[in-house]
Motif scaffolding. Structure first.
Motif, short mmCIF file in Angstrom:
data_model
loop_
_atom_site.label_atom_id
_atom_site.label_comp_id
_atom_site.label_asym_id
_atom_site.label_seq_id
_atom_site.Cartn_x
_atom_site.Cartn_y
_atom_site.Cartn_z
N MET A 109 -6.51 -0.13 -9.48
CA MET A 109 -7.22 -1.06 -8.60
C MET A 109 -8.40 -0.37 -7.93
N ASP A 110 -8.17 0.82 -7.41
CA ASP A 110 -9.23 1.51 -6.69
C ASP A 110 -10.35 1.96 -7.62
N LEU B 13 -9.45 -8.40 -11.20
CA LEU B 13 -10.57 -7.69 -10.58
C LEU B 13 -11.66 -7.43 -11.62
N ARG C 112 -12.70 6.71 3.25
CA ARG C 112 -13.09 5.51 2.51
C ARG C 112 -12.30 4.30 3.03
N VAL D 60 -6.33 -11.29 -7.25
CA VAL D 60 -6.24 -9.94 -6.68
C VAL D 60 -5.57 -9.97 -5.31
N GLY E 265 -20.60 -4.39 -8.81
CA GLY E 265 -21.11 -3.23 -9.52
C GLY E 265 -20.61 -1.91 -8.95
N ASP E 266 -21.41 -0.88 -9.12
CA ASP E 266 -21.03 0.43 -8.59
C ASP E 266 -21.97 0.82 -7.44
N GLY F 63 -11.57 0.16 -9.82
CA GLY F 63 -12.44 -1.01 -9.83
C GLY F 63 -13.19 -1.18 -8.53
N LEU F 64 -12.54 -0.88 -7.42
CA LEU F 64 -13.22 -1.04 -6.12
C LEU F 64 -14.30 0.02 -5.93
N GLN F 65 -13.99 1.24 -6.35
CA GLN F 65 -14.95 2.34 -6.15
C GLN F 65 -16.09 2.31 -7.15
N GLY F 66 -15.77 2.01 -8.41
CA GLY F 66 -16.78 2.10 -9.45
C GLY F 66 -17.22 0.75 -9.96
N ASP F 67 -17.64 0.72 -11.21
CA ASP F 67 -18.08 -0.54 -11.81
C ASP F 67 -17.08 -0.98 -12.88
#
Lengths: 228, 228, 228, 228
Positions: free
Chosen positions: A123-124, A63, C59, B66, D129-130, A126-130
Motif C-alpha cells: 500500500m505504501d 489504489l 512521513r 481502499v 503520480g509520484d 503506491g502512496l509514496q511512489g507512482d
C-alpha cells in the motif's frame, strides 16, 4: 518457464533477484503443498492469513486504479480487483467454511506481523511512489503464485490434499488475468521509462521494491509453516 | 420521490440543502434534455467533459475500496467501479463515436475548471477524511442522476433526442446499483456514527461535503450550457 | 504517571490494553537501557532501525497534516515533523557517527520486517481512515517513549551508557511537544466523536489501532534484542 | 530573470508554456498590485481565498514529505510547510485582522471554484503520480510568486498600497526558500529521470501538469478581479 508468459518486465525483475525468487517459489511450504506433507493446521493458518492478505491486496489493486494514467491500466486493475474478490477469495471462503470458519471470522482475523508488513508495504509503495512503484510491489505475489500453480499442476503428488489450492492458480482463469496484467505492466513501463527501462535511473529502485516484496513472500510462507 | 429509494442517509443529506439540490436536479440543462431544446453542441461538450469526469469518478470509487472497512463496503464500491467503466461510460463512447470522436480523444480531452474542481474535490475528500467523507462527496452525482433519470423518463418530450441519456440513468441496471449504494451508505453511517447520526458532531461536516459536491454539480451543468 | 500529562484520550487508550502496554514500556530491552546491561551491538542495531523508523514516522506525521481539519491540528502535526527531523533524529545521527556510520548509510539501511510492519501499518491507518485513525496508530510511540524516558530518568543506573537515549525522551523539549500532541488529540476527538467518545461506535476501532501499534512496539524491541 | 535562480527544471517548464506563463505573471491583477489601481475589495477577496489556498498548499507540501525518497527532499519540503504556515500566511492574517476578519473566519471561508480546482488538482497530482508529478503542480505558484515579487519590487508605484504583499514575495526569506526548492527539484529530477530529463518519455506529462497549474493561476487571478 518458457516464453514471456507474464511479460518482459517481470522476467527482468525475477532475474534481478534469483536467489530470493527461488527461496519464495520453492519454499518448504510450497513443497509441502506439492507432496502433501504440509500439516493441515499449517495450511489452515496460512489460508486464514491469506484471506486477510487478499482483502488488503484488493485494496492495493484499487489504489492502482486511483494511480492509473491510461484507460487500459484502469480496466486491467479494476478487473484484477474483481478477480480477487469474486474468484480467488472463494477458495479461501469455501475451504474455511468446510472446517467451520465463516467469512466474517476470516475478515476480522488478527493479522500476523509478516502479513501486516507485506500488505502495508505494498500500500505504501503506491502512496509514496507512482503506478510503477505499486506494480513492482504487487508483481511477486501475482506472478509467483502463477508460476507455483503451473509447476505444481505438473508434478504434485496424486494424493496431496492441496489440489484445490494448486488448481486455483494453475487454471486458465488465473493465468489469463495474470497474462493481461503482465502485458499491461510492460506498457506501463514503456510509457514511463521508455524503450530501454533497465538503463533508467529508476530501475534499481523498482527492482528493490520487487525484491523486498519477494522477501516478504518468503517470510509469509515461514509464518504459514510456523503455524498459529 | 417516495420511499427510501436510495436510503435514509441520502434523504437526510438532500433535505439538508433543498435549494441547491433543486438548482441541480431542475437545472436549465436538465430541462433542455427533457424537452429536447438543449443544443446538440452543448450536449456534446457536456458529454466529452462527463467522460473525463467518469474516469476520475471511477478513480474515486476505487479510492473508496481502499478506504472500506467491511467486506460489503468493498464489494459495493468495486461493483460501482465496474458499473461506471463497463456500463455508464459506454453511453459516452457510443454517442461520441457516432459523431467521429474516438475514446482515446475523450480520455485526453482538456478538462474545464468546473470539471477539475468537482472530481479533485471528491478525491481529496477521500484523502483528507474517512470513508464517510468520501461517500458524502460521491452521493450527489450518483443519486441526483438517478432522480433526474427517473423523473425525465416519466415526462420527457417524445421527440427529445436525449432519450438515450435519460434511459441510461432511468433503467433498472443503474437504479439497482444505486439502491445498493444507498443501503451500503446507511450501513457505513451506522457503523461509524451510530443509530442517531444527525446528532453526531460530524454530521454538519458531512452535510457540508454533500452540499459542496451538489454546488459543483450545478456548476458542471452551467459549464455544459456555456458550451466549448 | 500522575495527572493527564499527555491528555485524557491517551489515558483511555492505555487503560484499554494494560498488559500489552506494560509489555512495551517494561520490555527487557527497556530494562537493559535502564541498568546498562543491554549489549551495545543490540543497541546499535536498534538505533539504525529506529532511524529508518523515524524517517517513516515523519512521513506519517506529514500525512497527518494532509488529513488535519483545523489550523491547530495542522500546526501541531507540522511542529512534530520538525521535532522528529531536527531533534530526535539528531541523537541517532550523532551516536551512529561516533561508531563510523554516516547518515546516508542510516537512510538506506535495510528494514527488518518488524520495522516495515509497524511504520507501514501507521501510514495505512491514515490512508484507510481519518485523522483519528492515524492519531491512534501514532500515539503509542509518542507517549510510550515519553513515559519510558521519564521513568528511566528517575531510576536508571548511574553508569548505564544509555543516558543519552534516556535524556532525549525525558527532557523538556520532547515532553513539551508530547503534551501539545496529547492536548491536540483530545480536541480532535471532541471535534469528531463528541463529549463522550468512549460511547461512540468508533471507539473500539480506534482502541484496536492503538493496541495493534502497541503490539508492534513490543515486536520492535524484540527485534532490537535479537540483534542484527 | 537572469541566471538559474530557481533551478534548471523550472526554467525548462516555464519555457514550455511561455504564453500562459506571461498571462499569469503579467495578469491585470498583478499590474493592479504594481500601480495601485487594484480595488481594495478585490484584493481582500483574493487574500481571503488565498489564505484558504495556502492551507491546502501546506497540505500539499506535507504530502510531498510523504512522497519524498531522500533526506534532502524531506527536509526541504518540511521546511516549506513551516515557511507557509509560519511566515507567508502571517501576511494574510495581519492584513485581514486590520479590517476585522479573524483567522478562524479565514480558515472556514467558502472556497470559490477556481480555488477548489487549483488546490485539489495539486493534491491529486500527488496521489495519482509520484514526487515529480507533485512538484510540477506545486512549482508555478512557488516560483511565479517569486518572480512577480522580484519584478514588482523594482517597478511598483511608490504609492501603491500593496507594498506589503510585494515585499512578502520579494524579500530574502521567501527567495531563499524558493532557491532551495528549485535546487531540490533539480536533484529530484536527476534522481528519477537522469541527466537528460527533457528526452524522458515522462517529460511531456510533467510539462502538462506544470502548464495546467499555471492555467489555474490565471483563473485564480481572474477570480480575484471578479470580486466577491
Amino acid at each position: 518457464m518458457s516464453g514471456h508468459l507474464y511479460g518482459k518486465t517481470f522476467e527482468l525483475w525475477r532475474a534481478g533477484c534469483p536467489d530470493v525468487w527461488r527461496d519464495y517459489t520453492h519454499h518448504a511450504f510450497v513443497e509441502g503443498l506439492r507432496d502433501g506433507t504440509l500439516p493441515s493446521a499449517a495450511f489452515l493458518h496460512y489460508l486464514i492469513q491469506d484471506y486477510v492478505f487478499l482483502v488488503h491486496f484488493a485494496r492495493a489493486w484499487s489504489l492502482a486504479v486511483v494511480k492509473a494514467e491510461t484507460l487500459d491500466e484502469m480496466k486491467v486493475c479494476a478487473g484484477t480487483v474483481d478477480a480477487l474478490v469474486n474468484h480467488e477469495m472463494t477458495l479461501h471462503v469455501k475451504t474455511c467454511a468446510a472446517v467451520g470458519i465463516d467469512e466474517a471470522t476470516l475478515f476480522t482475523a488478527t493479522e500476523e506481523f509478516e502479513n501486516l508488513a507485506y500488505t502495508r508495504y505494498v500500500m505504501d509503495s503506491g502512496l509514496q511512489g507512482d503506478f510503477l512503484d505499486l506494480m513492482a510491489a504487487l508483481a511477486p505475489c501475482c506472478f509467483g503464485y502463477g508460476e507455483i500453480g503451473q509447476r505444481l499442476a505438473g508434478c504434485a503428488a496424486p494424493d496431496t490434499p492441496y489440489h484445490g489450492w494448486i488448481n486455483t492458480y494453475a487454471d486458465d482463469d488465473y493465468q489469463t488475468v495474470m497474462a493481461a496484467v503482465g502485458q499491461m505492466i510492460d506498457h506501463a513501463i514503456a510509457r514511463r521509462l521508455g524503450d530501454d527501462p533497465v538503463q533508467s535511473v529508476r530501475w534499481p529502485h523498482l527492482q528493490q521494491r520487487f525484491t523486498t516484496a519477494t522477501r516478504l513472500e518468503v517470510a509469509f510462507w515461514g509464518m504459514g509453516l510456523r503455524g498459529a
